[in-house]
Scaffold this motif. Structure first.
Motif, PDB file in Angstrom:
ATOM      1  N   ARG A   7      45.711 -69.955  -3.523  1.00 40.05           N
ATOM      2  CA  ARG A   7      45.919 -69.973  -4.969  1.00 40.05           C
ATOM      3  C   ARG A   7      47.344 -70.418  -5.274  1.00 40.05           C
ATOM      4  N   GLU A   9      50.128 -70.801  -8.280  1.00 38.75           N
ATOM      5  CA  GLU A   9      50.403 -70.145  -9.564  1.00 38.75           C
ATOM      6  C   GLU A   9      50.234 -71.106 -10.748  1.00 38.75           C
ATOM      7  N   CYS A  11      48.395 -74.397 -10.589  1.00 35.46           N
ATOM      8  CA  CYS A  11      47.172 -75.214 -10.605  1.00 35.46           C
ATOM      9  C   CYS A  11      45.895 -74.424 -10.344  1.00 35.46           C
ATOM     10  N   GLY A  12      45.988 -73.264  -9.743  1.00 31.99           N
ATOM     11  CA  GLY A  12      44.800 -72.468  -9.464  1.00 31.99           C
ATOM     12  C   GLY A  12      44.398 -72.512  -7.997  1.00 31.99           C
ATOM     13  N   CYS A  29      50.195 -76.759  -2.378  1.00 28.44           N
ATOM     14  CA  CYS A  29      49.203 -77.223  -3.342  1.00 28.44           C
ATOM     15  C   CYS A  29      49.139 -78.755  -3.322  1.00 28.44           C
TER      16      CYS A  29
END
Length: 86
Positions: A7, A9, A11-12, A29
């Protein structure tokens, strides 16, 4: 190699294929290149995907009539009873 979920923070959730030895290391990410932490989710098994695709909430009917009848006692012929079924 297993697929792990992380996860970010910003973009998901995103997925990363990596060796099990690197499973607890943070991943970056793919969208913003920030560090993402691993999240734990239940494994996706074949039975789970089949259940998720079912539209009906009714249980599946299983009939035992279609199973072949097997004898409860096995008989042997000959003088070697320990070789039943050979």
């Amino acid at each position: 190699m297993p697929l792990y979920e992380f996860r970010c923070e910003e973009c998901g959730v995103f997925d990363v294929w990596r060796p099990m030895a690197e499973s607890s290391n943070p991943a970056h990410c793919p969208e913003c290149d920030r560090r993402g932490n691993r999240i734990f989710s239940p494994p996706m098994t074949l039975s789970r995907t089949v259940r998720m695709k079912k539209v009906s909430s009714e249980p599946e009917l299983v009939k035992r009539d279609l199973e072949p009848k097997t004898p409860r006692v096995q008989y042997h012929s000959g003088s070697r009873p320990w070789m039943v079924g050979h």
